[in-house]
Design a protein around this motif. Structure first.
Motif, PDB file in Angstrom:
ATOM      1  N   SER A   1       3.242  -2.581  -7.550  1.00 42.90           N
ATOM      2  CA  SER A   1       2.169  -1.791  -6.944  1.00 42.90           C
ATOM      3  C   SER A   1       2.321  -0.321  -7.296  1.00 42.90           C
ATOM      4  O   SER A   1       1.347   0.372  -7.613  1.00 42.90           O
ATOM      5  CB  SER A   1       2.171  -1.969  -5.418  1.00 42.90           C
ATOM      6  OG  SER A   1       1.691  -3.243  -5.048  1.00 42.90           O
TER       7      SER A   1
ATOM      8  N   PRO B   1       0.817  -1.226   0.000  1.00 41.83           N
ATOM      9  CA  PRO B   1       0.000   0.000   0.000  1.00 41.83           C
ATOM     10  C   PRO B   1       0.844   1.266   0.000  1.00 41.83           C
ATOM     11  O   PRO B   1       0.431   2.274  -0.580  1.00 41.83           O
ATOM     12  CB  PRO B   1      -0.816  -0.122   1.299  1.00 41.83           C
ATOM     13  CG  PRO B   1      -0.069  -1.089   2.145  1.00 41.83           C
ATOM     14  CD  PRO B   1       0.578  -2.045   1.211  1.00 41.83           C
TER      15      PRO B   1
ATOM     16  N   THR C   1      -2.639  -2.419  -5.081  1.00 40.14           N
ATOM     17  CA  THR C   1      -2.112  -3.103  -3.898  1.00 40.14           C
ATOM     18  C   THR C   1      -2.272  -4.610  -4.030  1.00 40.14           C
ATOM     19  O   THR C   1      -1.331  -5.378  -3.789  1.00 40.14           O
ATOM     20  CB  THR C   1      -2.827  -2.605  -2.633  1.00 40.14           C
ATOM     21  OG1 THR C   1      -2.685  -1.178  -2.533  1.00 40.14           O
ATOM     22  CG2 THR C   1      -2.242  -3.258  -1.394  1.00 40.14           C
TER      23      THR C   1
ATOM     24  N   PHE D   1      -6.782   1.936  -6.207  1.00 38.71           N
ATOM     25  CA  PHE D   1      -5.758   1.706  -5.192  1.00 38.71           C
ATOM     26  C   PHE D   1      -5.766   0.245  -4.745  1.00 38.71           C
ATOM     27  O   PHE D   1      -4.705  -0.363  -4.560  1.00 38.71           O
ATOM     28  CB  PHE D   1      -5.994   2.630  -4.002  1.00 38.71           C
ATOM     29  CG  PHE D   1      -4.993   2.478  -2.899  1.00 38.71           C
ATOM     30  CD1 PHE D   1      -3.799   3.169  -2.937  1.00 38.71           C
ATOM     31  CD2 PHE D   1      -5.245   1.643  -1.813  1.00 38.71           C
ATOM     32  CE1 PHE D   1      -2.870   3.039  -1.915  1.00 38.71           C
ATOM     33  CE2 PHE D   1      -4.327   1.507  -0.797  1.00 38.71           C
ATOM     34  CZ  PHE D   1      -3.131   2.207  -0.848  1.00 38.71           C
ATOM     35  N   SER D   2      -6.951  -0.322  -4.593  1.00 38.76           N
ATOM     36  CA  SER D   2      -7.053  -1.717  -4.174  1.00 38.76           C
ATOM     37  C   SER D   2      -6.495  -2.655  -5.239  1.00 38.76           C
ATOM     38  O   SER D   2      -5.834  -3.650  -4.926  1.00 38.76           O
ATOM     39  CB  SER D   2      -8.517  -2.073  -3.881  1.00 38.76           C
ATOM     40  OG  SER D   2      -9.043  -1.256  -2.847  1.00 38.76           O
TER      41      SER D   2
END
Length: 356
Positions: free
Chosen positions: A146, A111, A183, A179-180
């Protein structure tokens, strides 16, 4: 100790300190010069384009301006970032870096890397220098992915466009969803043990020692030398592919007809999302450059999810980016990366078409 010996030792120390200050001054001056040059890229590209016997707003003029602006931008970023990561690498060997990011720390790395990507206002070809710096510094591959995925998918320019066009609610959903994906995809890729699919020279760079000198004996000047050597080694390998990749992108940027995309993405049929991704892959521009196309598509009735899928594929899956990444990743790893990112983009497009 005799007076002569003492004087010799004093002179040696004085000479070393003088050389140190030359290094400090040289590095600082180089940083200032690169910073000033970076700030002058737009007027420089306009001036160079004006030297050609073409209209500035023509297809050829757009392509020339794009190429002249992006090539030095990416090379300046690549040089600065590789130098800084090379210096930092002198304190943290690949083994130490992996140890720091292992276990629970590594879980937080995904993250954190995605957040850094979200905050980086660069197109994919500008994010690649950071990616190369991370990989050469020994940071786990999944963490670097990521970062590379998050930047194009949920960059600040794209988010600003969404806030202005569709409101904060949809923009926030998009931010959380993108974002998910970044990650989660980085986590999955990291668990697949894909380091063996890096190019041989990258694996050797990570596996080798940072310096022949013992770590505790390195001075700041020694570390600056290591950073400079990293620039020579890494930039020397990829600069030609930067030129080739951005050259292809500039040609496509200047000549792709907007009408063609409007015909493909004007409806909301299920195939419009994958079609938009396919159309966007061979293109290349940055987030700011694609905004006028996105606005035109939405104004002509293109579905929001389809338009977003096109926007993300243009920035995240561009042919020039893949050409540059080929210098770091093998074709198999590039294919895996494309599959994961394309899946995330397709999911985003279908989600927004379903919501709206």
């Amino acid at each position: 100790m005799t007076t002569e010996t003492h004087d010799t030792a004093t002179n040696t120390v004085s000479h070393r300190e003088s050389n140190n200050w030359l290094w400090y001054l040289g590095v600082s001056l180089a940083g200032v010069i690169l910073y000033v040059l970076y700030g002058q890229l737009i007027p420089f590209s306009e001036w160079v384009t004006g030297l050609f016997p073409v209209a500035r707003d023509s297809h050829t003029g757009e392509a020339i301006a794009f190429f002249v602006y992006d090539v030095p931008k990416v090379l300046i970023l690549l040089t600065g970032i590789v130098f800084v990561t090379g210096v930092l690498r002198s304190w943290f060997s690949p083994e130490k870096t992996r140890a720091i990011l292992a276990g629970k720390r590594q879980i937080w790395g995904y993250p954190l890397a995605a957040a850094l990507g979200v905050l980086t206002p660069f197109c994919s070809c500008s994010s690649v220098p950071l990616f190369i710096g991370f990989v050469s510094a020994g940071i786990p591959l999944g963490v670097t992915f990521s970062f590379l995925i998050a930047g194009p998918m949920v960059g600040p320019v794209g988010l600003g466009l969404l806030y202005g066009l569709v409101g904060w609610q949809i923009a926030t959903i998009y931010l959380v969803f993108g974002f998910s994906i970044a990650t989660g995809a980085g986590f999955v890729l990291g668990r697949m043990g894909l380091e063996r699919y890096l190019q041989d020279w990258v694996r050797e760079l990570n596996a080798g020692p940072v310096s022949a000198l013992p770590e505790e004996s390195l001075t700041l000047v020694d570390r600056l030398r290591i950073g400079l050597e990293q620039v020579r080694e890494i930039v020397g390998k990829v600069w030609i592919w930067v030129l080739v990749g951005i050259g292809i992108g500039a040609a496509i940027h200047g000549y792709v007809p907007e009408e063609l995309m409007l015909r493909i993405m004007g409806g909301e049929a299920w195939w419009s999302v994958p079609a938009a991704v396919v159309v966007g892959v061979p293109m290349y521009t940055n987030a700011a450059g694609v905004i006028p196309i996105v606005e035109a598509l939405l104004g002509k009735g293109a579905a929001l999810g389809t338009t977003l899928a096109f926007m993300m594929s243009v920035i995240a899956l561009s042919l020039p980016e893949m050409i540059i990444l080929k210098q770091v990743l093998t074709l198999r790893l590039i294919a895996i990366f494309l599959a994961v990112v394309a899946s995330g983009i397709l999911a985003t497009g279908f989600l927004f078409n379903a919501l709206l």
